[in-house]
Design a protein around this motif. Structure first.
Motif, PDB file in Angstrom:
ATOM      1  N   GLU A 114     -13.924  37.662   9.766  1.00  0.00           N
ATOM      2  CA  GLU A 114     -12.622  37.340   9.169  1.00  0.00           C
ATOM      3  C   GLU A 114     -11.499  37.390  10.194  1.00  0.00           C
ATOM      4  N   GLU A 115     -11.578  38.335  11.123  1.00  0.00           N
ATOM      5  CA  GLU A 115     -10.507  38.486  12.107  1.00  0.00           C
ATOM      6  C   GLU A 115     -10.468  37.333  13.102  1.00  0.00           C
ATOM      7  N   ALA A 116     -11.522  36.510  13.126  1.00  0.00           N
ATOM      8  CA  ALA A 116     -11.545  35.353  14.030  1.00  0.00           C
ATOM      9  C   ALA A 116     -11.035  34.085  13.344  1.00  0.00           C
ATOM     10  N   ILE A 117     -10.658  34.202  12.074  1.00  0.00           N
ATOM     11  CA  ILE A 117     -10.211  33.035  11.308  1.00  0.00           C
ATOM     12  C   ILE A 117      -8.722  33.178  10.996  1.00  0.00           C
ATOM     13  N   LEU A 118      -7.940  32.226  11.443  1.00  0.00           N
ATOM     14  CA  LEU A 118      -6.503  32.187  11.161  1.00  0.00           C
ATOM     15  C   LEU A 118      -6.244  31.121  10.107  1.00  0.00           C
ATOM     16  N   LEU A 119      -5.192  31.333   9.318  1.00  0.00           N
ATOM     17  CA  LEU A 119      -4.960  30.498   8.134  1.00  0.00           C
ATOM     18  C   LEU A 119      -3.592  29.838   8.176  1.00  0.00           C
ATOM     19  N   GLU A 120      -3.573  28.556   7.890  1.00  0.00           N
ATOM     20  CA  GLU A 120      -2.318  27.811   7.657  1.00  0.00           C
ATOM     21  C   GLU A 120      -2.528  27.031   6.368  1.00  0.00           C
ATOM     22  N   ASP A 121      -1.835  27.385   5.294  1.00  0.00           N
ATOM     23  CA  ASP A 121      -2.149  26.823   3.979  1.00  0.00           C
ATOM     24  C   ASP A 121      -0.983  26.097   3.308  1.00  0.00           C
ATOM     25  N   GLU A 128       2.050  17.931   9.587  1.00  0.00           N
ATOM     26  CA  GLU A 128       2.306  19.302   9.153  1.00  0.00           C
ATOM     27  C   GLU A 128       1.171  20.235   9.551  1.00  0.00           C
ATOM     28  N   ASN A 129      -0.078  19.737   9.536  1.00  0.00           N
ATOM     29  CA  ASN A 129      -1.205  20.534  10.025  1.00  0.00           C
ATOM     30  C   ASN A 129      -0.878  21.139  11.383  1.00  0.00           C
ATOM     31  N   LEU A 130      -0.387  20.294  12.270  1.00  0.00           N
ATOM     32  CA  LEU A 130      -0.148  20.735  13.644  1.00  0.00           C
ATOM     33  C   LEU A 130       1.188  21.454  13.798  1.00  0.00           C
ATOM     34  N   LEU A 131       2.193  21.023  13.064  1.00  0.00           N
ATOM     35  CA  LEU A 131       3.494  21.686  13.124  1.00  0.00           C
ATOM     36  C   LEU A 131       3.377  23.134  12.663  1.00  0.00           C
ATOM     37  N   PHE A 132       2.727  23.349  11.521  1.00  0.00           N
ATOM     38  CA  PHE A 132       2.597  24.706  10.986  1.00  0.00           C
ATOM     39  C   PHE A 132       1.566  25.519  11.771  1.00  0.00           C
ATOM     40  N   SER A 133       0.553  24.838  12.308  1.00  0.00           N
ATOM     41  CA  SER A 133      -0.419  25.544  13.151  1.00  0.00           C
ATOM     42  C   SER A 133       0.248  26.057  14.420  1.00  0.00           C
TER      43      SER A 133
END
Length: 201
Positions: A114-121, A128-133
């Motif tokens: 879990e600690e290796a997974i970052l979330l942008e939802d 927006e995928n890349l802007l918020f990432s």
């Protein structure tokens, strides 16, 4: 005299339309070739994070096409090319879970910590995928990214990353479940629209 003038006007009009059509066809062909070339040159490279661009979810499960992107990301993670996987995608109409939440659940099922997974939802588009990432990357002090998506999607993603000044490399998967010709043609139109709007930005 009036008839001759009208005839000349029609000729100029047809010439203009033909020129526009030919220019559009050449532009289309160049973009198609660019998509193919980028897909051929793309490959795993070391980066701080792999950004997995979202796609459709089926209920609380990734669609087959989204699973292809996730499996590509999994391989890059397992091979040690990235330390983190950043899953990105908002909640579609009528959905209870965001694309990112569904993607995270799938990766956890595949034994990614879990600690290796970052979330942008929040994202609802590739931009927006890349802007918020980028915001997530800044939060975790990550500098370089591996953009993970279907091969036909990589050129536009790279253009957007360049505009946002995200140092990024492409990693694509070739779909076995999508109509490649249809989606490449759709991506050419999206890419043409992106380039056109940039001219007037």
């Amino acid at each position: 005299m009036m008839h001759k003038s009208k005839k000349n006007w029609m000729r100029r009009m047809w010439f203009l339309l033909a020129t526009i059509f030919i220019a559009a066809a050449v532009w289309f062909a160049c973009l198609w070739q660019m998509i193919d070339r980028t897909a051929q040159e793309a490959g795993p490279r070391h980066a701080d994070v792999g950004i997995v661009l979202g796609a459709a979810v089926w209920g609380e499960r990734p669609s087959p096409s989204l699973r292809e992107r996730l499996d590509c990301a999994l391989q890059a993670y397992r091979d040690g090319y990235v330390r983190y996987l950043l899953v990105t995608g908002g909640t579609g109409e009528g959905k209870t879970l965001s694309e990112a939440e569904v993607m995270r659940a799938y990766l956890i099922e595949q034994d990614v910590p879990e600690e290796a997974i970052l979330l942008e939802d929040k994202a609802t588009s590739t931009y927006e995928n890349l802007l918020f990432s980028q915001e997530v990357m800044d939060e975790y002090d990550l500098e370089t990214a591996l953009l993970i998506s279907h091969d036909f999607h990589l050129v536009r993603a790279l253009y957007i990353a360049e505009d946002l000044e995200i140092p990024a490399s492409p990693l694509g998967t070739k779909s076995q479940v999508l109509s490649t010709t249809y989606y490449k043609a759709r991506e050419v139109l999206a890419l043409a629209h992106w380039q056109f709007t940039r001219l007037f930005a």
